[in-house]
Design a protein around this motif. Sequence first.
Motif, PDB file in Angstrom:
ATOM      1  N   ARG A  96       0.742  -1.199   0.080  1.00 39.24           N
ATOM      2  CA  ARG A  96       0.080  -0.185   0.027  1.00 39.24           C
ATOM      3  C   ARG A  96       0.750   1.309   0.119  1.00 39.24           C
ATOM      4  NH1 ARG A  96      -4.490  -2.006   4.374  1.00 39.24           N
ATOM      5  NH2 ARG A  96      -5.902  -2.872   2.906  1.00 39.24           N
ATOM      6  N   GLN A  97       1.899   1.163   0.668  1.00 42.07           N
ATOM      7  CA  GLN A  97       2.798   2.485   0.880  1.00 42.07           C
ATOM      8  C   GLN A  97       3.625   2.762  -0.603  1.00 42.07           C
ATOM      9  OE1 GLN A  97       5.212   2.434   4.268  1.00 42.07           O
ATOM     10  NE2 GLN A  97       3.564   1.537   5.366  1.00 42.07           N
ATOM     11  N   VAL A  98       3.860   1.578  -1.348  1.00 44.53           N
ATOM     12  CA  VAL A  98       4.684   1.653  -2.472  1.00 44.53           C
ATOM     13  C   VAL A  98       3.872   1.408  -3.889  1.00 44.53           C
ATOM     14  CG1 VAL A  98       6.898   1.226  -3.550  1.00 44.53           C
ATOM     15  CG2 VAL A  98       6.719   1.281  -1.039  1.00 44.53           C
ATOM     16  N   GLN A  99       3.364   0.294  -3.904  1.00 45.99           N
ATOM     17  CA  GLN A  99       2.822  -0.203  -5.093  1.00 45.99           C
ATOM     18  C   GLN A  99       1.399   0.535  -5.252  1.00 45.99           C
ATOM     19  OE1 GLN A  99       0.105  -2.212  -6.378  1.00 45.99           O
ATOM     20  NE2 GLN A  99       0.713  -1.762  -8.199  1.00 45.99           N
ATOM     21  N   PHE A 100       0.729   0.832  -4.624  1.00 46.78           N
ATOM     22  CA  PHE A 100      -0.716   1.420  -4.743  1.00 46.78           C
ATOM     23  C   PHE A 100      -0.214   2.940  -5.411  1.00 46.78           C
ATOM     24  CE2 PHE A 100      -4.379  -0.849  -2.215  1.00 46.78           C
ATOM     25  CZ  PHE A 100      -3.878  -2.138  -2.764  1.00 46.78           C
ATOM     26  N   PRO A 101       0.448   3.661  -4.776  1.00 42.50           N
ATOM     27  CA  PRO A 101       0.891   5.046  -5.341  1.00 42.50           C
ATOM     28  C   PRO A 101       1.466   4.866  -6.557  1.00 42.50           C
ATOM     29  CG  PRO A 101       1.577   4.850  -2.979  1.00 42.50           C
ATOM     30  CD  PRO A 101       1.094   3.413  -3.316  1.00 42.50           C
ATOM     31  N   GLU A 102       2.268   3.711  -6.950  1.00 46.47           N
ATOM     32  CA  GLU A 102       2.477   3.619  -8.258  1.00 46.47           C
ATOM     33  C   GLU A 102       1.453   3.304  -9.265  1.00 46.47           C
ATOM     34  OE1 GLU A 102       6.544   1.423  -9.795  1.00 46.47           O
ATOM     35  OE2 GLU A 102       5.085  -0.185  -9.691  1.00 46.47           O
ATOM     36  N   ASP A 103       0.543   2.523  -9.000  1.00 46.67           N
ATOM     37  CA  ASP A 103      -0.693   2.536  -9.824  1.00 46.67           C
ATOM     38  C   ASP A 103      -1.229   3.736 -10.089  1.00 46.67           C
ATOM     39  OD1 ASP A 103      -1.033  -0.065 -10.556  1.00 46.67           O
ATOM     40  OD2 ASP A 103      -2.045  -0.865  -8.885  1.00 46.67           O
ATOM     41  N   ALA A 104      -1.203   4.668  -9.271  1.00 49.92           N
ATOM     42  CA  ALA A 104      -1.913   6.005  -9.191  1.00 49.92           C
ATOM     43  C   ALA A 104      -1.041   7.072 -10.026  1.00 49.92           C
ATOM     44  CB  ALA A 104      -2.322   6.645  -8.039  1.00 49.92           C
ATOM     45  N   VAL A 154      -0.186   6.399   2.597  1.00 45.99           N
ATOM     46  CA  VAL A 154      -1.529   5.526   2.590  1.00 45.99           C
ATOM     47  C   VAL A 154      -2.807   6.706   2.867  1.00 45.99           C
ATOM     48  CG1 VAL A 154      -2.915   4.352   4.172  1.00 45.99           C
ATOM     49  CG2 VAL A 154      -0.608   3.540   3.692  1.00 45.99           C
ATOM     50  N   VAL A 155      -2.217   7.861   3.656  1.00 47.80           N
ATOM     51  CA  VAL A 155      -2.935   8.830   3.800  1.00 47.80           C
ATOM     52  C   VAL A 155      -3.238   9.694   2.372  1.00 47.80           C
ATOM     53  CG1 VAL A 155      -3.432  11.222   5.181  1.00 47.80           C
ATOM     54  CG2 VAL A 155      -2.164   9.141   6.279  1.00 47.80           C
ATOM     55  N   ALA A 156      -2.197   9.759   1.841  1.00 50.43           N
ATOM     56  CA  ALA A 156      -2.136  10.523   0.581  1.00 50.43           C
ATOM     57  C   ALA A 156      -3.059   9.908  -0.535  1.00 50.43           C
ATOM     58  CB  ALA A 156      -0.870  10.914   0.019  1.00 50.43           C
ATOM     59  N   ALA A 157      -3.081   8.677  -0.472  1.00 51.89           N
ATOM     60  CA  ALA A 157      -3.895   7.939  -1.630  1.00 51.89           C
ATOM     61  C   ALA A 157      -5.317   8.199  -1.398  1.00 51.89           C
ATOM     62  CB  ALA A 157      -3.958   6.395  -1.083  1.00 51.89           C
ATOM     63  N   PRO A 202      -6.573  17.379  -3.921  1.00 48.29           N
ATOM     64  CA  PRO A 202      -4.942  17.288  -4.045  1.00 48.29           C
ATOM     65  C   PRO A 202      -4.279  16.912  -2.707  1.00 48.29           C
ATOM     66  CG  PRO A 202      -5.583  19.664  -3.639  1.00 48.29           C
ATOM     67  CD  PRO A 202      -6.704  19.074  -4.006  1.00 48.29           C
ATOM     68  N   VAL A 203      -2.930  16.456  -2.866  1.00 50.72           N
ATOM     69  CA  VAL A 203      -2.221  16.054  -1.522  1.00 50.72           C
ATOM     70  C   VAL A 203      -1.321  17.277  -0.964  1.00 50.72           C
ATOM     71  CG1 VAL A 203      -0.523  14.502  -0.936  1.00 50.72           C
ATOM     72  CG2 VAL A 203      -2.153  13.719  -2.542  1.00 50.72           C
ATOM     73  N   ASP A 204      -1.700  17.448  -0.004  1.00 49.63           N
ATOM     74  CA  ASP A 204      -0.662  18.455   0.817  1.00 49.63           C
ATOM     75  C   ASP A 204       0.254  17.676   1.919  1.00 49.63           C
ATOM     76  OD1 ASP A 204       0.471  20.274   2.336  1.00 49.63           O
ATOM     77  OD2 ASP A 204      -1.292  21.651   2.071  1.00 49.63           O
ATOM     78  N   PRO A 205       1.451  17.352   1.465  1.00 50.94           N
ATOM     79  CA  PRO A 205       2.215  16.446   2.317  1.00 50.94           C
ATOM     80  C   PRO A 205       2.704  17.204   3.697  1.00 50.94           C
ATOM     81  CG  PRO A 205       3.357  17.255   0.529  1.00 50.94           C
ATOM     82  CD  PRO A 205       2.241  17.638   0.152  1.00 50.94           C
ATOM     83  N   VAL A 206       2.698  18.563   3.665  1.00 53.69           N
ATOM     84  CA  VAL A 206       3.007  18.992   4.906  1.00 53.69           C
ATOM     85  C   VAL A 206       1.967  18.893   5.692  1.00 53.69           C
ATOM     86  CG1 VAL A 206       3.625  21.166   6.242  1.00 53.69           C
ATOM     87  CG2 VAL A 206       4.620  20.514   3.888  1.00 53.69           C
ATOM     88  N   ARG A 207       0.503  19.232   5.482  1.00 51.09           N
ATOM     89  CA  ARG A 207      -0.556  19.001   6.290  1.00 51.09           C
ATOM     90  C   ARG A 207      -0.606  17.320   6.949  1.00 51.09           C
ATOM     91  NH1 ARG A 207      -4.420  23.060   6.568  1.00 51.09           N
ATOM     92  NH2 ARG A 207      -5.874  21.658   7.203  1.00 51.09           N
ATOM     93  N   ILE A 208      -0.561  16.617   5.985  1.00 48.16           N
ATOM     94  CA  ILE A 208      -0.494  15.270   6.350  1.00 48.16           C
ATOM     95  C   ILE A 208       0.700  15.039   7.380  1.00 48.16           C
ATOM     96  CG2 ILE A 208      -0.009  12.781   5.653  1.00 48.16           C
ATOM     97  CD1 ILE A 208      -1.189  13.790   2.934  1.00 48.16           C
ATOM     98  N   ASP A 209       1.651  15.272   7.077  1.00 48.58           N
ATOM     99  CA  ASP A 209       2.915  15.387   8.223  1.00 48.58           C
ATOM    100  C   ASP A 209       2.666  15.848   9.340  1.00 48.58           C
ATOM    101  OD1 ASP A 209       5.783  14.613   8.726  1.00 48.58           O
ATOM    102  OD2 ASP A 209       5.846  16.689   9.236  1.00 48.58           O
ATOM    103  N   LEU A 265      -7.044   6.181  10.468  1.00 51.05           N
ATOM    104  CA  LEU A 265      -6.926   6.959   8.958  1.00 51.05           C
ATOM    105  C   LEU A 265      -8.190   7.879   8.810  1.00 51.05           C
ATOM    106  CD1 LEU A 265      -5.602   7.303   6.005  1.00 51.05           C
ATOM    107  CD2 LEU A 265      -7.198   5.272   5.392  1.00 51.05           C
ATOM    108  N   ALA A 266      -9.226   7.634   9.268  1.00 51.35           N
ATOM    109  CA  ALA A 266     -10.361   8.449   9.332  1.00 51.35           C
ATOM    110  C   ALA A 266     -10.067   9.875   9.921  1.00 51.35           C
ATOM    111  CB  ALA A 266     -11.641   7.813   9.852  1.00 51.35           C
ATOM    112  N   ARG A 267      -9.370   9.665  11.135  1.00 52.11           N
ATOM    113  CA  ARG A 267      -9.057  10.937  11.934  1.00 52.11           C
ATOM    114  C   ARG A 267      -8.143  11.873  11.244  1.00 52.11           C
ATOM    115  NH1 ARG A 267     -11.949   7.011  14.087  1.00 52.11           N
ATOM    116  NH2 ARG A 267     -13.060   7.198  15.823  1.00 52.11           N
TER     117      ARG A 267
END
Length: 907
Positions: A367-375, A652-655, A659-666, A602-604
């Motif tokens: 999920r951390q590597v292959q699922f993002p590759e699929d996307a 996993v969160v980004a998936a 859009p994806v805000d990596p700083v907010r996720i972090d 994840l939901a939280r």
Amino acid sequence: MREGLSAAVRREDYVAPAYWVRTVELGFDLDPAKTRVVNRMQLERNDALPPQPLRLDGEDLDVTRVLVNGDSVSFRHEAGQLVIDSVQNLPAGPFTLEIRNTCAPERNTQLSGLYTSGGGFFTQCEAQGFRRITYFPDRPDVMAVYTVTLRADRVRYPVLLSNGNLVEQAELPDGRHLATWHDPFPKPSYLFALVAADLVAREQRIRSRSGRDHLLQVYVRRGDLDKTEHAMASLIASVVWDEARFGLPLDLERFMIVAVGDFNMGAMENKGLNIFNTKYVLASPATATDEDFAGIESVVGHEYFHNWTGNRITCRDWFQLSLKEGLTVFRDQEFSMDMVGPAEGPGAAAAATARAVKRIDDVRALRQVQFPEDAGSMAHPVRPDEYVEINNFYTPTVYEKGAEVVRMMQTLVGRDGFARGMTLYFERHDGQAVTCDDFAQAIADANPGSALAVRLEAFKRWYAQAGTPRLQARGAWDAAAGRYTLTLQQGEATAAGRPLRAPMVIPLALGLVAADGRALPLRLAGEDAGAPAPLERLVVLDARETTLVFEGLDAAPVPSLLRGFSAPVLLDDGLDDAGLLTLLRHDADPFNRWEAGQRMALARLLAAVRAEGPVALTLDEAYVDAMRALLDDASADPAFKDRVLAVPASAVVAAHLSPVDPVRIDEARQQMNRQLARRLHEAWLRAWDANRVDGPYRPDPVSAGRRALAGRALAMLCLDAQATGDTVWPGRAYQRVKDADNMTEGLAALRALVDSHAELAEPALARFHQRHAHEALVIDKWFMLQALAPERDGRVFARAKALLKHPDFSLRNPNRARSLIEALCSGNPGAFHRADAAGCVFWADRVLELDAANPQLAARMARVMDRWRQLAEPYRSAAREAVARVAAKPDLSDDVREIVTRALEDA
């Protein structure tokens, strides 16, 4: 053809070779500056094709002479090939071709072909490195029997190794010596290997079930022999397991592993002579963690299992790469699970959770590597349709998703049925180069009437369609009738904007759980009401929509779907917290218990990231209480607790965001960790006290699980100490860095200090470095730990950038480059993505610098930007500018150009 790229190779254009190579005799006079190679081959024209010139692949070679049947002939160079026109006029039958050439191993910074490392010679020929040694039809469907003679200085290179069995050793009068090796099994050129170095070996003689004696050897540089015991034990276990599980014995007189510090990959399965990155060989309690010990067992097993699934039967072409890699990843996963306990029979129940923890770890990686590759921009099917540079397709999709495809086959035919299919596969294809279709057909044919056999053509869409399928499940409960209706729909999953063309065959393992924890019977409508109903079922979905009706229920059920992660799909089952809590507390499937806890977390996280304004995450009492109850559950396995309590990874969160805000996720992830540390403080204290491991270090699953949970507890206690100003727990962590008698506990303590940004982190880092300064693999950990630390006011990024100038850092060593650059750019998005674009500038500088020396390594780093289009601003613009800058370099390698060009194309 994309501008600036070499022409794409397409699967549909496959044509058999015009010439077969039957035997190869190679002679090497090894010299770092100029190695002389004599390549004598016996060839035969493929009568199925019209006569044509012989074309041989070659790169960075100097040819001195070409002879056919002993006579010199003319040749020409064309598009990276040596072309001999005259052979098409030879009479039918075999002929001899001799090529004499030189190469320069010490200038080979690509680490592909023949190169030098640490004063010795090593090779890496997969996928297309053999052409950097001598001219050859360098493709996997050309299989030949090899005899190899190595000549080198006997003082500098006392060990001379190649594939197969040793047939001669001799001293030469000029201070050199020779060794001749013969491999009796036909193999493609990518499986060729040689080693010439000053090495020492751990040796073990074993006897197989068939009564044959074999010599096992693990070669390392002097001073590292004491770190090879675990690798040897893993090799012995692999030999025993493969013969017991699949009836596949070791087929050579000896089997050798050689460790080298400079290696692009983890390891390579060359026939009888596996060459390994030192990371997956060297281990001692003082230098390797529990994770390292498990990784060595897995990789040693993987490369040994290739002896049959990859070597004895190989790929017809590189599009079939998952034929060997997906299958062998599946086999090494099964091996690792069997090492912790049996799947069936006595002891299976006791081993269920330990086996599930291994499955959890594999799915987390997927999920951390292959699922993002699929996307992302490099999305491709398990069996790709085209490539420009084959090295770019050694991907999680080919390996890990390919393994999931094989696992689904086993699920559909059963464990015994899969073993029958493997037996038929080898009966049909031993010694051949074949396709993924050939493998699937053998598994189906060995199990006529199985769910796989009757759906084989539809099942093979898993090889042909890119993307992660989506599965939606919704249930309706009729209390009066005691009936539960479950409707399952396959969604329009996409891969980089390309919709899946047809529904997939999805094996769905499921159960029903009552709120009080009882497993409910699964009697489908129309089945005999008097017969006992199972508590778990496997349902095979092959349509866009499927409806299941369960009858005879006495309580409202909570569906437990996709047990054991029975298919690599994205599941939306619509469960609320109450349903997830029921599964977390009561599900008979440990994987789905873990999944329920992760989904609650994840939901939280998603709610906090999606909310307007600054990230503000406050954990509710229901979730905190559930985590506390699990942490305090004395009956729960410590390793399982550790996995449930881990905050979901950024990827996993980004998936789930666009859009994806990596700083907010972090920031959300850091806030969740801080709150878990504060609000579970007393439970962490109890976990720390209950899970310390006394006695000599052993990397067994029980001890490793306890160390993992104790390490997490220490990290949480240090994190909480930073918030409260407490100095006790940072002091204890610092003391453990000083005193720990094993790397697992020492590194966990150091990480606890670094990740909590404790004041004692600096002296602890200095002490750790001083203590392990001469252990390259430990210093890799030291770099990586700092690059992966949670960002705090830009300090982590600044530190990682400064570490480029550290005396111990070298861009030329793949392990060291990955430990710092890849760790930061790929593993720490919160530190890497910056409003000032400095992270993207850093990435572009490193990719361009690496590309000049090692394109394979540069291409791996380039993959960081596969999903730049999904980023929120300002990160999106910064990433695009960096990718465009790399793409603009005129002399960029095909390895990197293919990746950045695809990244810039419109979806």
